[in-house]
Design a protein around this motif. Structure first.
Motif, PDB file in Angstrom:
ATOM      1  N   LYS A 193     -26.503  12.888  -4.180  1.00 18.56           N
ATOM      2  CA  LYS A 193     -25.765  11.710  -4.643  1.00 18.56           C
ATOM      3  C   LYS A 193     -25.241  10.936  -3.449  1.00 18.56           C
ATOM      4  CE  LYS A 193     -24.201  11.894  -9.316  1.00 18.56           C
ATOM      5  NZ  LYS A 193     -23.070  11.795 -10.225  1.00 18.56           N
ATOM      6  N   LEU A 194     -25.166   9.657  -3.635  1.00 18.74           N
ATOM      7  CA  LEU A 194     -24.698   8.786  -2.561  1.00 18.74           C
ATOM      8  C   LEU A 194     -23.180   8.684  -2.637  1.00 18.74           C
ATOM      9  CD1 LEU A 194     -25.575   6.817  -0.309  1.00 18.74           C
ATOM     10  CD2 LEU A 194     -25.657   5.033  -2.029  1.00 18.74           C
ATOM     11  N   LEU A 195     -22.511   8.906  -1.508  1.00 18.56           N
ATOM     12  CA  LEU A 195     -21.056   8.826  -1.505  1.00 18.56           C
ATOM     13  C   LEU A 195     -20.576   7.476  -0.953  1.00 18.56           C
ATOM     14  CD1 LEU A 195     -20.056  12.383  -0.266  1.00 18.56           C
ATOM     15  CD2 LEU A 195     -20.216  11.549  -2.583  1.00 18.56           C
ATOM     16  N   LEU A 196     -21.250   6.445  -1.286  1.00 21.25           N
ATOM     17  CA  LEU A 196     -20.868   5.124  -0.786  1.00 21.25           C
ATOM     18  C   LEU A 196     -20.777   4.156  -1.945  1.00 21.25           C
ATOM     19  CD1 LEU A 196     -23.134   4.759   2.343  1.00 21.25           C
ATOM     20  CD2 LEU A 196     -20.661   4.743   2.344  1.00 21.25           C
ATOM     21  N   ASP A 197     -19.888   3.232  -1.787  1.00 17.36           N
ATOM     22  CA  ASP A 197     -19.784   2.183  -2.793  1.00 17.36           C
ATOM     23  C   ASP A 197     -20.702   1.039  -2.373  1.00 17.36           C
ATOM     24  OD1 ASP A 197     -18.410   1.548  -5.204  1.00 17.36           O
ATOM     25  OD2 ASP A 197     -17.558  -0.142  -4.092  1.00 17.36           O
ATOM     26  N   GLN A 208       0.244  -0.694  -4.785  1.00 20.31           N
ATOM     27  CA  GLN A 208      -1.135  -0.241  -4.913  1.00 20.31           C
ATOM     28  C   GLN A 208      -1.212   1.056  -5.717  1.00 20.31           C
ATOM     29  OE1 GLN A 208      -3.697  -1.853  -4.183  1.00 20.31           O
ATOM     30  NE2 GLN A 208      -3.164  -3.297  -2.560  1.00 20.31           N
ATOM     31  N   MET A 234      -6.286  -0.262   8.473  1.00 17.59           N
ATOM     32  CA  MET A 234      -6.845  -0.466   7.142  1.00 17.59           C
ATOM     33  C   MET A 234      -8.352  -0.304   7.116  1.00 17.59           C
ATOM     34  SD  MET A 234      -4.490  -1.526   5.011  1.00 17.59           S
ATOM     35  CE  MET A 234      -2.793  -1.967   5.066  1.00 17.59           C
ATOM     36  N   VAL A 235      -8.961  -0.161   8.267  1.00 16.73           N
ATOM     37  CA  VAL A 235     -10.416  -0.235   8.321  1.00 16.73           C
ATOM     38  C   VAL A 235     -11.039   0.901   7.511  1.00 16.73           C
ATOM     39  CG1 VAL A 235     -10.913   1.209  10.308  1.00 16.73           C
ATOM     40  CG2 VAL A 235     -12.201  -0.893   9.950  1.00 16.73           C
ATOM     41  N   ASP A 236     -12.186   0.583   6.940  1.00 16.05           N
ATOM     42  CA  ASP A 236     -12.869   1.549   6.101  1.00 16.05           C
ATOM     43  C   ASP A 236     -13.699   2.468   6.990  1.00 16.05           C
ATOM     44  OD1 ASP A 236     -13.895   1.477   2.878  1.00 16.05           O
ATOM     45  OD2 ASP A 236     -14.958   2.677   4.349  1.00 16.05           O
ATOM     46  N   SER A 237     -13.426   3.752   6.891  1.00 15.46           N
ATOM     47  CA  SER A 237     -14.081   4.681   7.810  1.00 15.46           C
ATOM     48  C   SER A 237     -15.579   4.775   7.541  1.00 15.46           C
ATOM     49  CB  SER A 237     -13.431   6.049   7.690  1.00 15.46           C
ATOM     50  OG  SER A 237     -13.427   6.443   6.343  1.00 15.46           O
ATOM     51  N   LYS A 238     -15.936   4.735   6.275  1.00 12.15           N
ATOM     52  CA  LYS A 238     -17.350   4.869   5.920  1.00 12.15           C
ATOM     53  C   LYS A 238     -18.143   3.687   6.455  1.00 12.15           C
ATOM     54  CE  LYS A 238     -17.813   8.593   3.394  1.00 12.15           C
ATOM     55  NZ  LYS A 238     -17.454   8.580   1.986  1.00 12.15           N
ATOM     56  N   MET A 242     -15.949  10.292  -3.099  1.00 14.63           N
ATOM     57  CA  MET A 242     -16.008   9.271  -4.155  1.00 14.63           C
ATOM     58  C   MET A 242     -16.186   9.889  -5.541  1.00 14.63           C
ATOM     59  SD  MET A 242     -16.228   6.220  -2.649  1.00 14.63           S
ATOM     60  CE  MET A 242     -17.261   5.197  -3.669  1.00 14.63           C
ATOM     61  N   SER A 254       4.503   2.630  -4.630  1.00 13.64           N
ATOM     62  CA  SER A 254       4.160   1.325  -4.069  1.00 13.64           C
ATOM     63  C   SER A 254       3.235   0.573  -5.033  1.00 13.64           C
ATOM     64  CB  SER A 254       3.495   1.496  -2.716  1.00 13.64           C
ATOM     65  OG  SER A 254       2.205   1.999  -2.898  1.00 13.64           O
ATOM     66  N   SER A 289       0.820  -1.201   0.000  1.00 15.72           N
ATOM     67  CA  SER A 289       0.000   0.000   0.000  1.00 15.72           C
ATOM     68  C   SER A 289       0.864   1.265   0.000  1.00 15.72           C
ATOM     69  CB  SER A 289      -0.918  -0.040   1.201  1.00 15.72           C
ATOM     70  OG  SER A 289      -1.320   1.230   1.539  1.00 15.72           O
ATOM     71  N   SER A 301      -9.754  -1.445   0.879  1.00 18.98           N
ATOM     72  CA  SER A 301     -11.009  -0.763   1.178  1.00 18.98           C
ATOM     73  C   SER A 301     -11.029   0.615   0.519  1.00 18.98           C
ATOM     74  CB  SER A 301     -11.167  -0.620   2.683  1.00 18.98           C
ATOM     75  OG  SER A 301     -10.204   0.277   3.168  1.00 18.98           O
ATOM     76  N   SER A 342     -20.164  -2.046  -2.353  1.00 22.58           N
ATOM     77  CA  SER A 342     -19.468  -3.035  -1.528  1.00 22.58           C
ATOM     78  C   SER A 342     -19.443  -2.598  -0.074  1.00 22.58           C
ATOM     79  CB  SER A 342     -18.036  -3.210  -2.034  1.00 22.58           C
ATOM     80  OG  SER A 342     -17.355  -1.992  -1.931  1.00 22.58           O
ATOM     81  N   GLN A 343     -19.304  -1.276   0.136  1.00 17.23           N
ATOM     82  CA  GLN A 343     -19.274  -0.783   1.516  1.00 17.23           C
ATOM     83  C   GLN A 343     -20.608  -1.029   2.199  1.00 17.23           C
ATOM     84  OE1 GLN A 343     -18.047   3.205   0.244  1.00 17.23           O
ATOM     85  NE2 GLN A 343     -16.485   3.139   1.850  1.00 17.23           N
ATOM     86  N   LYS A 400     -24.598  13.690  -0.586  1.00 15.18           N
ATOM     87  CA  LYS A 400     -24.125  15.045  -0.818  1.00 15.18           C
ATOM     88  C   LYS A 400     -25.022  15.718  -1.841  1.00 15.18           C
ATOM     89  CE  LYS A 400     -19.907  17.453  -1.966  1.00 15.18           C
ATOM     90  NZ  LYS A 400     -20.118  18.478  -0.960  1.00 15.18           N
ATOM     91  N   SER A 405     -11.446   3.543   1.849  1.00 13.50           N
ATOM     92  CA  SER A 405     -10.616   4.540   2.549  1.00 13.50           C
ATOM     93  C   SER A 405      -9.161   4.441   2.113  1.00 13.50           C
ATOM     94  CB  SER A 405     -10.682   4.323   4.054  1.00 13.50           C
ATOM     95  OG  SER A 405     -11.944   4.630   4.527  1.00 13.50           O
ATOM     96  N   GLU A 406      -8.670   3.205   2.043  1.00 11.15           N
ATOM     97  CA  GLU A 406      -7.290   3.015   1.609  1.00 11.15           C
ATOM     98  C   GLU A 406      -7.094   3.481   0.171  1.00 11.15           C
ATOM     99  OE1 GLU A 406      -4.998  -0.738   2.791  1.00 11.15           O
ATOM    100  OE2 GLU A 406      -7.101  -1.143   3.243  1.00 11.15           O
TER     101      GLU A 406
END
Lengths: 429, 636
Positions: free
Chosen positions: A396-400, B546, A303-307, B614, B544, A265, B588, A402-403, A379, B590-591
């Motif tokens: 609009k939705l700011l989410l994927d 990614q 690594m956790v997804d904040s959303k 996004m 890197s 990463s 994810s 998958s999330q 948003k 965020s990453e």
């Protein structure tokens, strides 16, 4: 730190732990410079030589240090400065001036800061300077030693160099670089930036006065070197008081996969330090070493997804609205929606599929919708919010997707019919 | 001139603002109306006479100067802080010594000893130096005073009996500009070069080092074929220090290298002033002739000089002024004042007035007031006036909406009594047409000059002349540098910077000091690479995994859309697909955003403001081919 008097001293575990934490925290929070910058020997040599020329021979220079964030630009510079100031006659002579583009947002403030750092406030007093250059010329004049024509070398260190290029007319840069290109007081202008295209920001006159020396800090560490580095970062120094503890601590860990993922990463050390810091904070008297699980946990936190985390804290109603938005996105292929559409979709679900959720009043639903907006999960698309009624503002939705799905899986006690609805939309019949 | 000489030995005149009638007689000291109401000019009345038509009373005077009237750069010659009441006997010839009788304001007492309230005079000023005043000049015998232009220039230190016993240091031993140093004669310039080079090298090398190099510097130097310059330095050294012992012999190599390399590096620094400016002879001559003729005639004029940065505009003008100053020191042309302002060194265009006034009279006033004072100064006739040469660098920054600063700057030279020459410098050739309104452009006139970018031959010549016959570069290497720079910009600064860097590289590349020789092709190539090569490709290679994957995703999405722009969400879908192909665990959102921001911070990607999350649009800042090329090399 107490010196190691007897080789086999034993200290209580608690004390050892606090020692360890102190040493490693110093390292990870960048409070102490490393002995030697890793993986940038040639750059180190180049910069040192350059600054030495200014400090010792009074040759003016200008240089840019370019590298991505966290690549060690400031660390390299500080190492070089430390080394430079160790030389005896340089120590008394050189005046470093640190400026930061984020703090000195215009040239006037920058000039004030230069004055402050050169301890010239009392000389300037409340003298009124008509122009910028006059002020600068005065500053440089003030540096000249009484009778001798030579003056003390000044190192101007401009952090976030690119931001200085946005100042009006780039006056500060022009003047600093002009001094460095003319036979006035010896100065070195050192710019630190992460922008690769920084030279294109400079105005042509300013650019011509810059010497075009750039030191690139691009880490080309391989994974093996990266691992070595982790190891050395976690190793305790030789003179650690308790030898037994020292041996135990320096046992290798097998956490290669976590680190590999991290390495993929980003290669910079700052994110690594963050990871190790998290792991370190889990060390206590009852658990006196970093175990692989600690690192795994730390990595998970990093690594956790904040959303997705935010989604866990939503009410069922808000979650339902999000699901409705997801379906609208699917139907209209990402076109914006308004509250009325979402509400209709939600009502459809309530009528046909829902078993566990009761009807909500419209104001309650609007409230939930506004909460989502506050959380910036949705948003508004229009800039002028005042004119249109709330219900019809385009969003609009700011989410994927998958999330959303991931959050639903982990949501505590999520009703099954809602989960089902998230996968299969309510079909028009 | 002597016709109406004795018509009125006594003149009754009323002094302005006072009712009383003052009588002035020749031999008295008088105050004369000038630019500054607070400090009028001081002079000694020699005689009155009427002009040819007998209508106007004129007076012949011997001028005295206040220190504020002495040019700024000459004030230091006094060597002490002046008493506010001190004035100087004027021995120059530039000022007209005939005045209108109406401009006399009144009488004043002037003494020759140091008194606190009255004006006193002790020194004379001949536009070049302060000298002890010969008391004969101050005697009250106007008839015995010869007409001023023919005043004999007595030697500065006249016979000790003639000079009054003075208390303080009267005349400071001052290194007046040595005529032999002046650079118009070729042979002379050489001496200066050696001097300065010698000085620099002693600066470079500490005394200790010099001691080391003494024992047998000769042999080594001759062996490697050192040039005359280095030999001279070595000679200097050996003159300075006694011969060292044998043990120092081993250091010789090191010293030699220091000598051989530090000299070129110093000479190549942009700040070092060259002995001559090669390749600008024609421009030099044109500007010289222009300014010289204006100074000689006592008229004014404007000149506009354009050229891209680093083509020697400012340097050439400074050179011209140096030469003219020398000429005026030699009394070939009248004295003049040189003032320089720079648009880039001002926060506001109106500051120009303040700076000009400050440099002219050492006053500090506000911009509006300064403009008024300058207006008065340049439009009214004044008895003591020399030509002012004003250099305005970076003219385009003096632009204001009403353009009144530029208008004034170009309007003053056209006034009859202004005696102002304005030289303006800017980068663009068509600046007058582009940004100036008609009445400003018209006043600027058509005296234009454009400095062409240097050609490779000229650049080569510049470096060679800077090195002053020190052979530090291989012929091919020099040619490569100059051709490269000429093709890019023709900027001499760039050229010198590259050469300096190449010299440094050469210095460091050799492990054994004695083998350090000429700067070769590979050193120059390395320097060029460092300074000119785009770092994008290296940056991509060092990114890197990614980040590289994200770049590939961006390109894949561009291809799919057929556009050069995509939202983060779209790219992220591609990114996830690609990571599956590569067998990596998908990251994810965020990453992903963090990766995207990192690329954006380096400007490999151009991003919209990050609050769009996004939906922010992503563009590449590098060409797709470059990215693919860089990534391909990584995977192979």
């Amino acid at each position: 730190m107490s010196k190691r008097k007897v080789k086999e001293t034993h200290m209580p575990v608690g004390e050892c732990i606090s020692q360890v934490q102190m040493i490693l925290r110093e390292r990870f929070c960048h409070q102490r410079l490393p002995e030697k910058p890793v993986g940038m020997e040639s750059q180190h040599k180049h910069l040192l030589e350059l600054l030495r020329r200014t400090a010792v021979h009074g040759e003016s220079n200008s240089v840019l240090i370019v590298g991505p964030r966290g690549s060690g630009k400031t660390m390299l510079l500080n190492c070089v400065l430390r080394e430079l100031l160790e030389v005896k006659d340089v120590n008394k002579n050189v005046l470093p001036v640190h400026l930061n583009g984020l703090l000195q947002t215009d040239d006037r403030i920058a000039l004030k800061e230069i004055t402050r750092q050169l301890n010239l406030e009392n000389v300037v007093g409340d003298k009124v300077f008509g122009s910028f250059a006059e002020n600068l010329a005065f500053l440089l004049e003030a540096l000249k030693k009484g009778d001798r024509s030579s003056s003390r070398p000044v190192l101007f260190i401009l952090d976030e160099f690119d931001l200085f290029a946005h100042h009006k007319n780039q006056t500060l840069l022009y003047n600093l670089l002009d001094v460095s290109q003319s036979a006035q007081a010896p100065v070195a202008v050192i710019g630190l930036t992460c922008r690769l295209d920084v030279l294109e920001l400079l105005e042509k006159r300013v650019k011509s006065r810059f010497s075009h020396r750039q030191i690139h800090l691009l880490s080309s560490l391989s994974f093996i070197q990266y691992l070595d580095n982790v190891r050395s970062q976690l190793s305790l120094p030789q003179d650690f008081p308790d030898t037994n503890f020292y041996d135990e601590w320096n046992d290798d860990q097998s956490v290669v996969d976590v680190l590999q993922r991290h390495y993929n990463s980003s290669k910079d050390f700052r994110s690594l330090h963050l990871l190790l810091m998290l792991a370190l904070s889990r060390v206590s008297a009852s658990k006196p070493a970093i175990k692989p699980t600690d690192l795994l946990e730390a990595s998970r936190v990093c690594m956790v997804d904040s959303k997705a985390n935010i989604l866990h804290g939503l009410s069922i109603l808000e979650l339902c609205l999000i699901i409705a938005m997801k379906h609208l996105n699917d139907i209209y292929e990402g076109e914006p929606f308004n509250f009325q559409m979402v509400h209709n979709e939600f009502k459809k679900f309530l009528q046909r599929k829902s078993h566990s959720i009761h009807n909500f009043d419209k104001p309650v639903v609007i409230k939930a919708f506004e909460h989502l907006q506050q959380l910036e999960l949705i948003k508004s698309m229009d800039s002028s919010t005042a004119k249109i009624q709330k219900e019809y503002q385009l969003m609009k939705l700011l989410l994927d997707h998958s999330q959303i799905m991931e959050a639903l899986q982990k949501y505590p006690q999520c009703p099954t019919d809602v989960k089902q609805w998230a996968i299969v939309p309510v079909l028009e019949t | 001139m002597f016709v109406g000489l004795l018509l009125s030995r006594y003149l009754n005149m009323s002094v302005e603002g006072q009712e009383a009638v003052t009588t002035v007689t020749p031999g008295q000291y008088i105050l004369i109306e000038g630019n500054d109401d607070e400090y009028p000019f001081v002079a000694k009345l020699l005689k009155f006479f009427g002009d040819e038509s007998h209508k106007q009373k004129k007076a012949l005077v011997q001028w005295f100067l206040r220190l504020s009237e002495v040019p700024q750069n000459k004030k230091l010659l006094l060597g002490r802080s002046p008493h506010p009441q001190e004035i100087f006997y004027y021995l120059g010839r530039a000022c007209d010594n005939e005045i209108n009788a109406e401009s006399i304001l009144g009488t004043v007492d002037v003494r020759q000893d140091n008194s606190p309230d009255t004006l006193y005079v002790k020194l004379s000023w001949d536009t070049k130096a302060f000298n002890v005043l010969d008391p004969v000049l101050m005697q009250d015998t106007p008839a015995s005073t010869p007409p001023k232009p023919a005043l004999p220039l007595f030697p500065p230190c006249a016979s000790p009996t003639a000079t009054p016993v003075s208390r303080g240091p009267v005349r400071r031993a001052l290194p007046t500009p040595d005529p032999t140093v002046m650079r118009r004669a070729g042979s002379v310039s050489d001496t200066r070069a050696t001097m300065s080079a010698g000085k620099r090298s002693t600066l470079e090398i500490s005394a200790n080092d010099l001691l080391l190099c003494l024992s047998q510097g000769w042999a080594t130097l001759m062996g490697v074929g050192a040039t005359k310059k280095s030999e001279l330095i070595m000679m200097d050294c050996s003159c300075l220090f006694p011969v060292g012992s044998r043990s120092y012999f081993i250091y010789l190599d090191v010293i030699f290298v220091v000598l051989l390399t530090c000299v070129p590096v110093l000479r190549l620094h942009v700040s070092s002033v060259p002995e001559s400016l090669p390749c600008r002879e024609q421009e030099f001559q044109d500007i010289y002739n222009f300014v010289e003729s204006k100074v000689m005639d006592g008229t004014g004029g404007c000149m506009y000089i354009s050229g891209v940065p680093g083509t020697g505009k400012t340097a050439t003008i400074h050179e011209v002024i140096r030469c003219l100053q020398h000429a005026s020191d030699m009394d070939e042309i009248p004295t003049f004042r040189f003032i320089e302002i720079n648009g880039m060194k001002m926060t506001d265009p109106h500051q120009a007035y303040v700076q000009i006034l400050q440099k002219l009279t050492d006053q500090k006033v506000t911009a509006d007031h300064a403009a008024a004072l300058l207006e008065k100064r340049f439009s009214n006739p004044a008895p003591k006036k020399e030509t002012t040469v004003l250099l305005v660098d970076e003219l385009d920054l003096l632009w204001t909406r009403k353009q009144n600063v530029m208008y004034n700057l170009f309007d003053w030279p056209t006034r009859r009594h202004a005696r102002l020459v304005v030289l303006t410098i800017a980068n663009t050739m068509d600046l007058p047409e582009r940004i100036m309104i008609n009445r400003v452009a018209s006043r600027l006139g058509l005296t234009r000059m454009s400095f062409q970018p240097y050609s490779f031959k000229q650049l080569q010549q510049i470096i060679t002349s800077r090195l002053n016959k020190v052979k530090a570069f291989e012929e091919d290497a020099l040619q490569l540098v100059s051709r490269k720079v000429a093709a890019l910009s023709g900027d001499a600064r760039r050229c010198l910077d590259i050469c300096r860097r190449a010299t440094e590289i050469c210095e460091h590349s050799t492990s054994h000091p004695s083998s350090a020789g000429l700067v070769r092709m590979n050193h120059v190539m390395e320097a060029l690479d460092e300074m000119f090569s785009s770092s994008y490709i290296t940056a991509i290679r060092c990114a890197s995994l990614q980040e590289q994957l994200f770049l590939r995703a961006v390109i894949a999405e561009f291809r799919r859309l057929g556009l050069e722009e995509a939202t983060f969400q779209q790219v992220f879908v591609q990114h996830r697909a690609l990571s599956r192909v590569e067998g990596l665990q998908p990251i994810s959102v965020s990453e992903g955003l963090a990766v995207c921001q990192r690329l954006g911070a380096c400007r490999l990607l151009l991003l919209e403001a990050s609050r769009l999350d996004m939906l922010q649009r992503v563009r590449l800042n590098v060409s797709q081919d470059d990215v693919l090329y860089a990534l391909k090399a990584v995977r192979d």
